[in-house]
Structure formats: structure tokens, C-alpha cells
Design a protein around this motif. Sequence first.
Motif, short mmCIF file in Angstrom:
data_model
loop_
_atom_site.label_atom_id
_atom_site.label_comp_id
_atom_site.label_asym_id
_atom_site.label_seq_id
_atom_site.Cartn_x
_atom_site.Cartn_y
_atom_site.Cartn_z
N LEU A 652 -4.97 -1.40 15.94
CA LEU A 652 -6.27 -0.79 15.73
C LEU A 652 -6.90 -0.73 14.25
CD1 LEU A 652 -8.56 0.46 17.36
CD2 LEU A 652 -7.42 2.63 17.01
N GLN A 653 -5.85 -0.15 13.29
CA GLN A 653 -6.36 -0.26 12.04
C GLN A 653 -6.69 -1.61 11.44
OE1 GLN A 653 -3.97 2.29 9.33
NE2 GLN A 653 -4.94 3.93 10.76
N LYS A 654 -5.84 -2.64 11.82
CA LYS A 654 -6.46 -3.90 11.25
C LYS A 654 -7.51 -4.34 11.86
CE LYS A 654 -1.83 -6.27 10.47
NZ LYS A 654 -0.76 -7.00 11.39
N PHE A 655 -7.79 -4.11 13.16
CA PHE A 655 -9.10 -4.54 13.92
C PHE A 655 -10.17 -3.88 13.08
CE2 PHE A 655 -12.16 -3.18 17.21
CZ PHE A 655 -12.51 -4.39 17.35
N ILE A 656 -10.00 -2.55 12.67
CA ILE A 656 -11.06 -1.90 12.13
C ILE A 656 -11.27 -2.50 10.63
CG2 ILE A 656 -11.84 0.36 11.08
CD1 ILE A 656 -11.89 0.35 14.16
N GLN A 657 -10.25 -2.62 9.99
CA GLN A 657 -10.19 -3.44 8.73
C GLN A 657 -11.25 -4.67 8.59
OE1 GLN A 657 -9.01 -1.54 6.47
NE2 GLN A 657 -9.75 -3.06 4.68
N TRP A 658 -10.86 -5.23 9.95
CA TRP A 658 -11.40 -6.80 9.79
C TRP A 658 -12.95 -6.53 10.29
CZ3 TRP A 658 -13.61 -8.81 14.44
CH2 TRP A 658 -13.86 -10.03 14.42
N LEU A 659 -13.30 -5.62 11.24
CA LEU A 659 -14.59 -5.53 11.46
C LEU A 659 -15.22 -5.10 10.21
CD1 LEU A 659 -15.04 -3.09 14.64
CD2 LEU A 659 -15.86 -5.30 14.25
N LYS A 660 -14.62 -4.05 9.35
CA LYS A 660 -15.40 -3.77 8.26
C LYS A 660 -15.64 -4.77 6.96
CE LYS A 660 -14.06 1.11 7.59
NZ LYS A 660 -12.81 1.76 7.01
#
Lengths: 671, 447
Positions: A652-660
Motif C-alpha cells: 500500500l505504501q508503495k502504491f501511495i508513493q507511486w501515486l504521489k
Amino acid sequence: MSSRGGKQKKGNVTSEQEEEEQPLQAVLVADSFNRRFFPISKDQPRALLPLGNVAMIDYTLEFLTSTGVQETFVFCCWMSNKIKDHLLKSKWCRPTSPNVVHIITSDLYRSLGDVLRDVDAKNLVRNDFILVYGDVVSNIDVSQALQEHRHRRKVDKNISVMTMVFKESSPGHKSRCEEDDVIVAMDSKSKRFSMGTDEFEIRHDLLDCHISICSPQVAELFTDNFDYQTRNDFVRGILVNEEILGNQIHLYVTQDGYGARVSNLQMYDSVSSDMVRRWVYPLTPEANFTDQQGQGCTHSRHNVYRGAEVSLGHGSQMEENVLIGRDTSIGANCHISNSVIGNNCTIGDNVVLDRAHMWNNVHISSNVEIHQSVVCDGAVVKEAVRLNKQCVLAYNVVIGPNLSLPEGTVVSMHHPEEEEEDDDDEFLSDDQEVGHSKDKTRQKAFNPAEVGPEGKGYIWKASMNDTEDEELAQCLWGLVLNPDPESDSESEASEESQDRTFQLEVLGTLQRGLEENIVCDNLVLEINSLKYAYNITLKEVMQILTRVVLEYPFQQQGTQLTTLQYTGSLLPLLKTWSPVFKNYIKRAQDHLDCLSAVEELFLEQDTHQTAMVKVLMKMYQLEILEEEAILKWFSTGATNDKSRQLRKNQGLQKFIQWLKEAEDESSEEGE
Amino acid sequence: MELQAVLMAAGGGSRMMDLTYNTPKPLLPVGNKPLIWYPLNLLERVGFEEVIVITTKEVQKMISTDPKVKLDVKMKLDLVCIQEDADMGTADALRHIQQKVKTDVLVVSCDLITDAALHEVVDLFRAHNATLSMLMSKAHEFTETVPGQKGKKKTGEQRDFVGVDGTGKRLLFMANEADLDEGVVIRKSIMRKHPRMHIKTGLVDAHLYCLKKSVVDFLADNKSISSIRGELVPYLVRKQFSKSTNSPKVIDETHQNLKKNDSNISSRDEELLHLTQERSCWNDHRGDMSDAYHGGRLRCYVHIMDEGICYRVNTLAAYIEANRLAPKLFDEPAVHPSAVVSERCLIGADSIIGASCQISDKTSIKRSTIGVSTTVREKVKVTNSIIMHGVTIEEGCNIQGSVICSNAVIGRGADIKYCLVGSAQRIEPDGEHTTASPHLMSKACSA
């Protein structure tokens, strides 16, 4: 006949007041345009059914005359000849009658609307008139309401088109018809139907007497709006178009009068017992207001009325509220309470009658027990028969011996299939030829198990597979709404179960959608209609929808799925249903709500938390969710330890990072 | 002690920022008294001897130091400060003082100016052993022109729908237009119990509530509720008719708590009351024979004032209106004894002149309030205006329908109509200001 004299005097007083004006007119509709009293009304029109041994239409005419009506138009359709014969013989058609009765018959009337359109076409009314049905029993003095109505019409020119008469009666009152459970919004000052003003009153304690004072415009409005069938159509039409057309409807509330429409047998039972208990004074059984020979009876203690030549066997008791017609003989050791017995009846020994309504020429043998039932003319009840509650024996039926009819049995000489054949007739009118299918009826034998060894008649059953409306129409006794303690008050639990059923319905809809390949637009339509049916808010719809979709793989393939299998089956589903989602997820708040629903689900299914990223990713790609919303949810949505834990998930954190990063890039591009 | 009074005086006055920029709302002068004086006086009149005042540090400091906002009350004030920036709602504040609450409470807002008979509200509370009783009033139309607003006030405020029963006392329904998706939805179960319901709009909630102690304890357990008016009251009203899932919980749990702690200070015994209710044949409704209140244990009541003064000073318009009406609420000389008023000036009977004012010759003051230590020079004409403390008005000014905040200086010959002059502003001489320009001034004050 002192009461009658009094009434006539009153009529004269009102007529003096209206000397310059034209005589007061009334329109009496002697047809119900429905089949609620079937099969009884197959042999006799509803208006002529006896209530307290007097035909119902006589009550209506007496009511009209006593309020000062001088000209009445009686519109008949079903069995118009019988009504005509009855009226021609009655006191209303004598030359001395203060109320001139015109009988207008036509086989073409299908509804109240048709009648009023005919009133308009024939130009019958010249002024305000009273509109009633032929089954209204009332002693309300309408002159007060009439005055208010006229005053309103004088003050603001012709704005008020109708004044409806209501009687105060709290919910739960027995003369309150469960089907006619009106809730009225009114302006307490102007007595107008309305909701627009600063202050209005919502009343649930009013009973519609089905008496309305109409302006001549009412008939015109029915002509203009050819789709108006009933008075309800009219009222709704006026209220909806109030702002455009400027017409208003007022109401008149009476506290002490009595007024009720006999719209089903439940009401028949209530009104009849009210009548015997003298609530409709001066219309009481002993008053003989119809002025017919031999109809008179005596009134004694406990509201026991006896007609002429009544014989009562040794040891028989008439407990209270009993009316017995002339030439009726009752055997020994009978026990009668709260009942009405017609003329020329014979009753055997040891009979128990409670809340029984027996019409004329009924023969009851010994050892019979009858509770809250209707026995029509010419019916024969043989030895040792027991009628449980809400039974109906229609004309000339023979029952028994030695039989107990279960609750709610309806027996008629007409075969029920006759009725079903006629169902093609769209309009629920009573006007088809009965004789037609007589031959067929005779071919069918009576079932001795149902009506007894010597019995004659067919059992009528309320067919359950019909739609609700038709079932209603079949149910003679009317709806008995049991006050369900659960639904009685707003409980969290019931609301939750509401949600639960809604969830199951949504699941069913989606499942079917998948199997039958239904277009998403139609799914949305179905879900929307479910939303209204279960009274679910938009937010809940979305949360439940999300939950249903995410649980779908578990639902189909069991809960032992591995995470991989789960995502494998879920992701295509998301793609299929993305239009459904998009329909519900529009505003920013919707996005957050949807996300919290996703979160909630994965908090429950904690073994599959890794799948959450994939779900979010997919929803993002399908443009169901916006990145801003996801980021906002991620940063602010955590409320407890568990959800904080959830957010620490690496994927999830990676995904959020990617989104950002994606956002940064896109914003850079934007610049 | 039957009721404890709680005064909520921590609100920022966000709907009249122009006025509250320099003076906190509880201390705004209305009829030359700080706003907070009015609810305090209301409580004192009915015999309260002690009141818990929830307020901010700033207000507390000003009350204790500034002579101009001297509170003329004999009651014991128990000042409780909350942090201004914590964004606490009224329910949060009540939760904050839970420890101090020993009995049922009477919660009053600091911006209430009313001559209502408080006992009406309390009597409802007592008579029906109610959970909540509150005060409402018919809304008043503000007739005065509001400085800085051209034309009619927009009716942007959303209407409240309030449903009461046939007697007009029992509160059955409450909803704000903003929360309604598709029209007013009323449960049929309520209609069955209360067949006559009056739905009213155009009522002002006076923000005066009598609450059971159990409600305060309930608040302590439910931290999500932050506002009394916005959340708690609608919740209680709704819960009146809910199945016994939640309502007894509110009462019962606290009841048990009380037993456990053995600190049942209030002499009322719920059980005894229930017993009396069971044994009595008294009924609160007609039409059926079910128990009084239909067995419900949560009851909300409202007293709706038909006439009399009831204002909530939370907008500029209400503030102006309140200033016009406030003098009627107390009988003190219109001109303060310490004011120096020239004999050759005209002061209308409906005006108030504050302490140590100086009013010079040939001035005319009509329907206005002049604050403490204000100097008005010759040939000044003041109509329909509110002049706060320490203002200087030079010769020949004409002030009409305006609000002049504290310590402003109005230059010679200025002509001010329907303006709001910010605190400590200087208005240039001979200027002419009408409704068109006041925003400049109010902005200047907030700049």
C-alpha cells in the motif's frame, strides 16, 4: 316519526337561508367501481346491501336530505335496475319528498371520473354540490362546512374547488379503515391542504368520510383531465398543480358527527355495530326513517331492538347490541350478542351468535355457532355448524351439517372461476352478465368436504399469486394490518436488517446481471429502485455496493480462496461493473466513503490485506477513484490502531508513493 | 440544588467578524452592557446563585481587568477556560466540565437576549421528567437596514423544521433543510403515537437547554458528538421513538454508574418515579390506553414563545436589533449620572448615554446608543446608530444607521450613512460615506 319531522324542519330552515340561491344539489354514486364485496355484490349491488336491516343507499339519502339537499342525482351502473326499483319504491320518490331524486343509469361508467364527466356533459349541476358514494353512513351536519366553503369561494374567487369532510378519530379507532389510513398535511388556520407555508399540521387522526363539497368546476376539471379516475387522482392532481392552476382543496373537520364509508366488510362490521350502539343518532334502527311498513322495531335496554312478530324461545338470551328483524323466530337456549338478524329468519335451539350479521330469510338449525361473520339472504346453515371469524356465506348457500368453517372462508353459489374468466376485463366494474356462465357452474359439483354433505356452494379463496393490488381487491374483510411490534418503532436492529436485505438484493441483482449479461445502466436502475424500496441513503448504497462487489468472490467460491485466486476473480468483475460504481461515486465525499468501505472490508478479511492494493490500483485505473481521494484517505482516514496498521502495509505504501510521484509528474506537466 | 447553570461564552462570533475582530463576542456592548450580562442577568433574576461560565482566556482576562466590561452581577461566577484554537463545540465544552456537573444542567448561550419566563422551560422539564427541554421563539424580521448590506438580506439561511405535538410542547421532530434529501420524512410510528403534529418553520432556537445529568454523562461516553444544537439535540429527539435499544442505555448505564459510585447526589429516585408512573392512571395523550409517553423513557420538550423578546446576537443585523430593544429589558436611567450632557442638546427618550460621556451643544441623538467615555462635539446628529466606547465624534458630523466601533475618531463634518466603522479607525473630515463604501472601512479594521 318525530325525528323525521325535525329533520324536515331543519331542511326548511336551510332552504330559507338559501332562498335567493338555487337548491342544494348532490351527486350520489351508487357504484363502487371495484370488486371488494365480491362475491356478495354479484347478486346485489353494494348500495343495496342491508346494514341494520336497511339498504345502505337509504342512509346516504337520509343524510343528504337532512343536511338540506333538495335535488339528488343517483348514478347507477352495476345492477342499475335493482337500484332503480328500490328507489322507486322508497319514500324518496314519493311526491312529498323534500329531496327530489333523479336516477341516471348507464353501463358505460367505469369510474367516478366517468360519472363526473357525465355530470359536466349533461350540465346537471348549477352550483356547489355534495359528492358522496352510495355506501356512506353519516349524521354529520354539512351545512357548517357548506357555509365555510361558500364563504371561501366568495372571498377569493373560485380558488377553492373542494371541501372534504373529515372526522376526528385516532389511529386504532375501530371505525378507522386500515386501508384508508390517511395522513393529512394541512394549514391549521385556513384549513387548507398544504405544506408550503411556514407552519402546517400533519394529522394522522382524521378519517375520510368520503363526503365532499364540490364546486361546479370539479366536474369541468374531470372533463379537462380525462385521466382522472378516482377522487384521489383528482386531489393529487389539484395539489400537484396548485401553483400552476391556483386551485385549492380545503377540509372540514368534525369532532362529534359520525361519517364512514363502508368500503369493506371490516368497515361493514364496525359501522353496523356503531349504528346499533346509536352513534349515528338520529339514524337508529327503531327510527324507521325509511318509513316502510312493518320495519318498525322497539328499543329496550342494552340496545336490544325487536321487530314485529319476533318470537324468542325459552331460555334464550339477547345480551346486548342485538337487532332482530320482523317475523324472525328464535329457538330455545340461544345466546345472541352484538348481532344483527334480518327479517323472516328462523334460528334453531342452542345457537350462539356473536358479531353475526344475518340478512333476510336465513335459516339456522340447532347447535350452530357463528362468530363475526356475514350470512346473506336465503342462506341455510344446517345442524352443528361452526363459522369461525370473518366467514361469509353469500346468497342461497347451504352449509353443513356437522362442519366447522375455518377463519376467513367465503362461500358463494357462483363458481370462482367465473370470476377469473372475467379478469380480462380491465376495469374492475361489476357489470358483466352473471347468467352467461350459469351452465358451466351447474356442471361443477359441490365439494362436500368444503361445504358439508348437504351443502351447496363453492369456496372462494383469495389467490395468493396475484399482485398485491388484486389480492387486496379479493380480500373481503379488508386489510388487517397487525401492528407489528418490531416495525412499530424505529429500532436500530430493524434498520440494520433493512440494510442487510438491501445488501442481499443488490447481490442478487449483480449476480443476475452477470448471468444474463444485463447492461450496467439497467443494473443502476434496479439498484436505484431498491434504494427507494428499502429507504437507503445514497451513502449507504455505495458502501453496500462496494462491500457486495468485494465479497463477491467469497460468495461464489467460498471463503477459503487464496489471495491470488481472490484478486484473479475480483479484478475482471470490477472492470465489468465500473460503470455502476461511477454512477454512484461522483463527489469527493463519495470517494472517501467508498474507500472507507473498502478499508472496512479488508479489516475484516485481514488475511487478504495484500489484495487491497491491487483492488485500489484497479479502481484507480478504471477511474472509479481519483488519486486525490486516495491520498486524502491514506493521510487522514486512520481512526484506530487497526486501520493505522493497515496503512503500514508495504504494498500500500508503495502504491501511495507511486501515486504521489505520478501526481507530481502530472502537475509538472501541467505547468 | 436542582439545576446547575452553565453559560457557554467561548464562541467566536464567526458570523459577525466585523464586530468581533477586536472585541470577543461575549463582551460586545449591547445597550452599554457586555452581551454576556444579559444571560447572566436572566439567570440571576430566577435565583441562581452560581453559574459555570465556559469561556476563553482572553475574555477572562478582560473581565477581570477592563473596567468597561464590569459585570454587574452578584452571582458566583465559576470561570472555566477552554483553549480557543481547540475548535471545541458546545457539547465538547459540556464534556469538559463533566466533573463539575452534579445535577441536571441548564445550558445557556452567551448571545441570548430574552425576557422569556425561564420557569416555563424548567416546568416542562420537571412536569414530564424530561430528558431535554428547550426554548424557542418565533423568528423576528429585522427591520433595520444593516450597514454594509445593500438591499434585502439574502435568505441564505436554511430553514429548520420543528415538529411538535398537538399541545405544542412535546418535541417530536427536528430537521434542517440542509440534511433533507427529498422532502420531510416522518416515521409513521411517530404519527401513530402522536396523530397531530404541527410542523413549524421560522423558529429561532434560543440555545437554552435543560438537560438531564445522564445526558452529560452520555456525552462523556460518546466523544463523537461535538455540538449540542447540531448533533446532541437532534439525536435525543430522534431517540425518543427508537426501540428500547439505545434509550434506556443512556439512562440505565448512568443509573448504574450512579449506584456504583454511590454518589447519587440528586435526591430524585428514578425507580420511584417509574413506580408512580406505573401506578397512576394519568396519561399524556388521548386516543389509546397505552402507558403515559407510550412507555418511552426519553422525552424532549420545547417551550415556544409567542411574544416577548428573544434574540440571539450572532449576526450584525441581530446585534443592531438587540441594541434597539435592550434598554427595555432593564430600568436604568437612559443617561448615566456621570455623563456630561449639555442642556442645549436633544436626546431622544429611546437613546442611551453611557458613563463619563461628553455631549456638547446643539447635538441631536435619536434612537442610538452612546458608549462609555465617548465624546460628541457640537452640531452632531446621530440617528439610529450604535456608538461603542471611547469614540470621538468631531463637530458637525452626521451619523445615520451606522455602527462605530470602540476608539474610532470621526473627523469634522463627516457624513456617515449605514456604515460600519472599525475599531480605532480615523475617518477623514468632510468625507461622505454611504452604504457603498463601508466595506473599505470594515476591511481596514480587519487588515
